[in-house]
Design an enzyme around this catalytic site. Structure first.
Site, mmCIF file in Angstrom:
data_model
loop_
_atom_site.group_PDB
_atom_site.id
_atom_site.type_symbol
_atom_site.label_atom_id
_atom_site.label_comp_id
_atom_site.label_asym_id
_atom_site.label_seq_id
_atom_site.Cartn_x
_atom_site.Cartn_y
_atom_site.Cartn_z
ATOM 1 N N SER A 36 -43.011 -73.157 19.896
ATOM 2 C CA SER A 36 -44.091 -72.440 19.210
ATOM 3 C C SER A 36 -44.406 -73.186 17.935
ATOM 4 O O SER A 36 -43.539 -73.882 17.385
ATOM 5 C CB SER A 36 -43.632 -71.020 18.852
ATOM 6 O OG SER A 36 -44.520 -70.441 17.914
ATOM 7 N N TYR A 47 -36.736 -66.687 14.095
ATOM 8 C CA TYR A 47 -37.621 -67.073 15.209
ATOM 9 C C TYR A 47 -37.940 -68.560 15.110
ATOM 10 O O TYR A 47 -37.895 -69.288 16.105
ATOM 11 C CB TYR A 47 -38.910 -66.244 15.178
ATOM 12 C CG TYR A 47 -39.860 -66.557 16.324
ATOM 13 C CD1 TYR A 47 -39.529 -66.248 17.644
ATOM 14 C CD2 TYR A 47 -41.097 -67.168 16.082
ATOM 15 C CE1 TYR A 47 -40.402 -66.539 18.691
ATOM 16 C CE2 TYR A 47 -41.973 -67.455 17.127
ATOM 17 C CZ TYR A 47 -41.620 -67.138 18.429
ATOM 18 O OH TYR A 47 -42.483 -67.435 19.467
#
Ligand code: NDP
Length: 329
Positions: free
Chosen positions: A167, A192
């Site tokens: 990501s 994350y």
């Protein structure tokens, strides 16, 4: 592999872009007789990835932590040229992730395409396994163990591709080797970011190990897509980040789930990538390195630390030590 043999982290000019669809990037491919595994292949862009591969003829196995729910969702796809079957796996549980990988290795078919797509994002502090931080454990360690256990099936035919969903969130953090599991000061976004950097580095080192076997790996940023991934985010936070306005209108830079599957499918199937690997892709092409002078740099390109070969080898060693699993020793 020598440094000279590494694929340049540089856009090819694939001819595709952020709005390309799976049917466009896969056009002309016949995946009949091929076997694909798509983790999380029953939600969001994973579901569209499963659909795209099965429509092109691949048989797709979807390991799910909610197998009954997965069967229900996938039945809704209707007829596809390839078969879709569901198995059981919880990536937050090493025994479960390894068990699924081992079942595939013990099966009678080689794996041609593996898409490590499942993830959780920005959850409240959660511990799994050996007190591990849940985002790193689920998004990275679970896939690490599953893939290593599955390795004989990937290696069998010599032409497999592995895709690890990273990501643009990787820009939030390199690997925090001094405190990977946040013994203090948990931050849901740094966690994350670290996990998504780990996903990219995993592809880099798997490619370094796999290239001589003909197994190549790619990291993918799919774009921003509204899915169940945002389940832990309050609407106010998404408004503050500019993802949507007060009325719930989504930022126009977001993609549809279908468009979000295109880069995974491109990385898994495009002949343009033959002989390549170990790079980070976005918008159905190899990405460029992040341009620090570009005001939009936050959204495009890859940070050097997320594709660094030494960093990738170090993370692999740390992951092997934590899980006791390594197919390459
Ligand atoms: P979704 O939340 O829609 O799908 C994630 C899938 O992962 C679900 O099927 C979920 O299963 C599964 N999953 C979660 N935890 C586990 C677990 N412990 N064991 C097994 N499966 C699990 O997410 P997206 O489709 O949006 O995301 C797909 C990938 O794309 C992720 O890797 C994400 O990080 C990446 N990505 C997404 C972006 C976006 O904007 N959507 C942006 C950048 C990257 P269940 O439904 O049972 O929970």
């Amino acid at each position: 592999m020598t440094a000279q043999q590494r694929t340049p982290q540089q856009a090819l000019g694939s001819g595709f872009g952020m709005r390309s669809t799976p049917s466009e990037v896969i056009a002309g491919a016949d995946l009949s007789g091929k076997l694909a595994v798509v983790t999380g292949g029953y939600s969001g862009l994973g579901l569209e990835t499963t659909k795209g591969l099965a429509e092109a003829g691949a048989d797709v196995i979807v390991p799910a932590r909610r197998p009954d729910h997965a069967r229900e969702v996938l039945a809704g796809l209707g007829d596809t040229a390839g078969t879709i079957t569901v198995d059981e796996m919880d990536l937050g549980d090493v025994a479960s992730a390894g068990g699924f990988g081992q079942r595939i290795a013990d099966g009678d078919r080689s794996v041609d395409i593996l898409i490590n797509n499942a993830a959780i994002m920005a959850c409240p502090e959660t511990r799994v396994g050996d007190g591990w931080e849940a985002q790193f454990a689920t998004n990275h360690l679970g896939h690490y163990v599953m893939t290593n256990k599955m390795w004989p099936a990937l290696d069998a035919d010599g032409g497999a591709r592995v895709v690890a969903l990273s990501s643009t969130g990787h820009k939030l953090s390199d690997i925090r080797y001094d405190d990977i599991h946040f013994t203090s000061d948990y931050d849901k976004w740094i966690a994350y970011g670290q996990a998504k950097t780990a996903n990219s580095l995993f592809a880099v080192h798997l490619d370094a190990l796999g290239a001589e076997h003909g197994v190549r790996a790619f990291a993918v940023h799919p774009g921003g897509i509204m899915t169940e991934l945002q389940r832990h985010l309050p609407k106010e936070e998404m408004i503050a980040m500019g993802w949507m306005d007060e009325a719930g209108n989504i930022n126009e830079l977001f993609k549809t789930p279908e468009q979000g599957a295109s880069t995974s499918i491109f990385a898994a199937t495009s002949p343009q990538l033959d002989g390549m690997g170990g790079v980070y892709c976005e918008d159905a092409d190899i990405a460029n390195l992040e341009d620090p002078d570009n005001a939009m740099g936050r959204f495009f390109g890859v940070k050097p630390y997320a594709i660094d070969a030494a960093n990738a080898a170090k993370l692999w060693d740390v992951s092997a030590a934590a899980t006791g699993v390594n197919a390459f020793v």
